[in-house]
Write a protein that holds these residues in place. Structure first.
Motif, PDB file in Angstrom:
ATOM      1  N   CYS A  15     -19.965 -20.503  42.197  1.00  0.00           N
ATOM      2  CA  CYS A  15     -21.012 -19.647  41.796  1.00  0.00           C
ATOM      3  C   CYS A  15     -20.496 -18.196  41.993  1.00  0.00           C
ATOM      4  N   TRP A  16     -20.820 -17.331  41.187  1.00  0.00           N
ATOM      5  CA  TRP A  16     -20.442 -16.025  41.088  1.00  0.00           C
ATOM      6  C   TRP A  16     -21.803 -14.806  41.506  1.00  0.00           C
ATOM      7  N   LEU A  17     -21.320 -13.827  42.375  1.00  0.00           N
ATOM      8  CA  LEU A  17     -22.347 -12.826  42.652  1.00  0.00           C
ATOM      9  C   LEU A  17     -22.805 -12.110  41.367  1.00  0.00           C
ATOM     10  N   VAL A  18     -24.089 -12.192  41.382  1.00  0.00           N
ATOM     11  CA  VAL A  18     -24.803 -11.502  40.200  1.00  0.00           C
ATOM     12  C   VAL A  18     -26.028 -10.520  40.624  1.00  0.00           C
ATOM     13  N   GLU A  19     -26.256 -10.671  41.878  1.00  0.00           N
ATOM     14  CA  GLU A  19     -27.246  -9.403  42.472  1.00  0.00           C
ATOM     15  C   GLU A  19     -26.960  -9.372  43.977  1.00  0.00           C
ATOM     16  N   ARG A  20     -27.148  -8.015  44.365  1.00  0.00           N
ATOM     17  CA  ARG A  20     -27.221  -7.918  45.842  1.00  0.00           C
ATOM     18  C   ARG A  20     -28.229  -6.789  46.030  1.00  0.00           C
ATOM     19  N   THR A  21     -29.175  -7.116  47.165  1.00  0.00           N
ATOM     20  CA  THR A  21     -30.099  -6.057  47.403  1.00  0.00           C
ATOM     21  C   THR A  21     -30.129  -5.881  48.868  1.00  0.00           C
ATOM     22  N   TYR A  22     -30.000  -4.652  49.435  1.00  0.00           N
ATOM     23  CA  TYR A  22     -30.264  -4.010  50.453  1.00  0.00           C
ATOM     24  C   TYR A  22     -31.566  -3.888  50.766  1.00  0.00           C
ATOM     25  N   THR A  23     -32.338  -4.674  51.968  1.00  0.00           N
ATOM     26  CA  THR A  23     -33.750  -4.421  52.204  1.00  0.00           C
ATOM     27  C   THR A  23     -33.568  -3.406  53.313  1.00  0.00           C
ATOM     28  N   ASP A  24     -35.066  -2.861  53.718  1.00  0.00           N
ATOM     29  CA  ASP A  24     -35.172  -2.103  54.552  1.00  0.00           C
ATOM     30  C   ASP A  24     -35.210  -2.467  56.124  1.00  0.00           C
ATOM     31  N   ARG A  25     -35.156  -3.790  56.034  1.00  0.00           N
ATOM     32  CA  ARG A  25     -34.781  -4.304  57.379  1.00  0.00           C
ATOM     33  C   ARG A  25     -33.536  -4.814  57.932  1.00  0.00           C
ATOM     34  N   GLY A  26     -32.669  -4.168  57.150  1.00  0.00           N
ATOM     35  CA  GLY A  26     -31.201  -4.201  57.754  1.00  0.00           C
ATOM     36  C   GLY A  26     -30.318  -5.554  56.998  1.00  0.00           C
ATOM     37  N   LEU A  27     -31.203  -6.142  55.844  1.00  0.00           N
ATOM     38  CA  LEU A  27     -30.615  -7.550  55.407  1.00  0.00           C
ATOM     39  C   LEU A  27     -29.850  -7.317  54.030  1.00  0.00           C
ATOM     40  N   VAL A  28     -29.032  -8.012  53.550  1.00  0.00           N
ATOM     41  CA  VAL A  28     -28.462  -8.135  52.022  1.00  0.00           C
ATOM     42  C   VAL A  28     -29.082  -9.292  51.695  1.00  0.00           C
ATOM     43  N   ASP A  29     -29.593  -9.136  50.619  1.00  0.00           N
ATOM     44  CA  ASP A  29     -30.082 -10.779  49.731  1.00  0.00           C
ATOM     45  C   ASP A  29     -29.202 -10.385  48.633  1.00  0.00           C
ATOM     46  N   MET A  30     -28.236 -11.871  48.600  1.00  0.00           N
ATOM     47  CA  MET A  30     -27.214 -12.123  47.654  1.00  0.00           C
ATOM     48  C   MET A  30     -27.542 -13.351  46.547  1.00  0.00           C
ATOM     49  N   VAL A  31     -27.508 -13.229  45.526  1.00  0.00           N
ATOM     50  CA  VAL A  31     -27.704 -14.160  44.377  1.00  0.00           C
ATOM     51  C   VAL A  31     -26.461 -14.569  43.788  1.00  0.00           C
ATOM     52  N   TYR A  32     -25.931 -15.815  43.997  1.00  0.00           N
ATOM     53  CA  TYR A  32     -24.679 -16.243  43.298  1.00  0.00           C
ATOM     54  C   TYR A  32     -25.272 -17.289  42.204  1.00  0.00           C
ATOM     55  N   ALA A  33     -24.725 -17.128  41.010  1.00  0.00           N
ATOM     56  CA  ALA A  33     -25.286 -18.012  39.715  1.00  0.00           C
ATOM     57  C   ALA A  33     -23.908 -18.870  39.446  1.00  0.00           C
ATOM     58  N   THR A  34     -24.359 -19.831  38.763  1.00  0.00           N
ATOM     59  CA  THR A  34     -23.493 -20.853  37.736  1.00  0.00           C
ATOM     60  C   THR A  34     -22.929 -19.981  36.761  1.00  0.00           C
ATOM     61  N   PRO A  35     -21.861 -20.228  36.272  1.00  0.00           N
ATOM     62  CA  PRO A  35     -21.301 -19.566  34.829  1.00  0.00           C
ATOM     63  C   PRO A  35     -22.294 -19.339  33.924  1.00  0.00           C
ATOM     64  N   ASP A  36     -23.014 -20.452  33.604  1.00  0.00           N
ATOM     65  CA  ASP A  36     -23.884 -20.351  32.550  1.00  0.00           C
ATOM     66  C   ASP A  36     -25.473 -19.880  32.899  1.00  0.00           C
ATOM     67  N   GLY A  37     -25.470 -19.339  34.199  1.00  0.00           N
ATOM     68  CA  GLY A  37     -26.847 -18.704  34.540  1.00  0.00           C
ATOM     69  C   GLY A  37     -27.759 -19.694  34.702  1.00  0.00           C
ATOM     70  N   SER A  38     -27.629 -21.039  34.706  1.00  0.00           N
ATOM     71  CA  SER A  38     -29.081 -21.991  34.806  1.00  0.00           C
ATOM     72  C   SER A  38     -29.406 -21.970  36.266  1.00  0.00           C
ATOM     73  N   ALA A  39     -28.529 -21.764  37.240  1.00  0.00           N
ATOM     74  CA  ALA A  39     -28.852 -22.313  38.574  1.00  0.00           C
ATOM     75  C   ALA A  39     -28.275 -21.082  39.547  1.00  0.00           C
ATOM     76  N   VAL A  40     -28.953 -21.033  40.685  1.00  0.00           N
ATOM     77  CA  VAL A  40     -28.458 -20.024  41.828  1.00  0.00           C
ATOM     78  C   VAL A  40     -28.535 -20.572  43.011  1.00  0.00           C
ATOM     79  N   ARG A  41     -27.735 -19.789  43.900  1.00  0.00           N
ATOM     80  CA  ARG A  41     -27.625 -19.850  45.498  1.00  0.00           C
ATOM     81  C   ARG A  41     -28.070 -18.473  46.009  1.00  0.00           C
ATOM     82  N   ARG A  42     -29.002 -18.476  46.737  1.00  0.00           N
ATOM     83  CA  ARG A  42     -29.882 -17.094  47.506  1.00  0.00           C
ATOM     84  C   ARG A  42     -29.110 -17.259  48.954  1.00  0.00           C
ATOM     85  N   LYS A  43     -28.622 -16.098  48.949  1.00  0.00           N
ATOM     86  CA  LYS A  43     -28.125 -15.829  50.696  1.00  0.00           C
ATOM     87  C   LYS A  43     -28.692 -14.677  51.372  1.00  0.00           C
TER      88      LYS A  43
END
Length: 97
Positions: A15-43
Motif C-alpha cells: 500500500c502506498w502513502l496517499v494522505e498525511r495529516t498532522y494533528t494539534d496533539r503531536g500525532l501524524v495520521d497516515m493513510v496507505y492505499a492499495t493501488p486501485d484505491g479500494s482499500a486502506v490501512r490507517r496508521k
C-alpha cells in the motif's frame, strides 16, 4: 490484471502513502492505499516517537490483506488510486517521504 485482483485475504499487499495529516496533539495520521484505491490501512504515530526513532513515513508499506479497510466513496477511491500512481512514479517503496 491488477495485482490486487489475485490476492487472497492472507496475502500481504503493498500500500502506498496517499494522505498525511498532522494533528494539534503531536500525532501524524497516515493513510496507505492499495493501488486501485479500494482499500486502506490507517496508521497514527507520535511525531516525538518518529524523531526518537529517527524515522519518517515511507512511500509504501506491506499490509496483511485482513488489516485493510474498504473505501466506500468512489471519488475517494479514484483520488487514492491517482495518488498511488503518483507516489509509485516518484518514490521507491522504502523511500522516506
Amino acid at each position: 490484471m491488477d495485482e490486487d485482483e489475485n490476492r487472497s485475504h492472507d496475502d500481504p499487499v503493498r500500500c502506498w502513502l496517499v494522505e498525511r495529516t498532522y494533528t494539534d496533539r503531536g500525532l501524524v495520521d497516515m493513510v496507505y492505499a492499495t493501488p486501485d484505491g479500494s482499500a486502506v490501512r490507517r496508521k497514527q504515530i507520535s511525531t516525538t516517537i518518529m524523531r526518537q526513532r529517527g524515522t519518517e513515513a515511507t512511500a509504501a508499506v506491506t499490509v496483511d490483506a485482513d488489516d485493510l479497510e474498504p473505501v466506500g466513496d468512489q471519488d475517494t477511491r479514484e483520488r487514492y488510486a491517482t495518488e498511488v500512481e503518483r507516489m509509485r512514479e516518484q518514490h521507491g517503496p522504502d523511500e522516506e517521504v
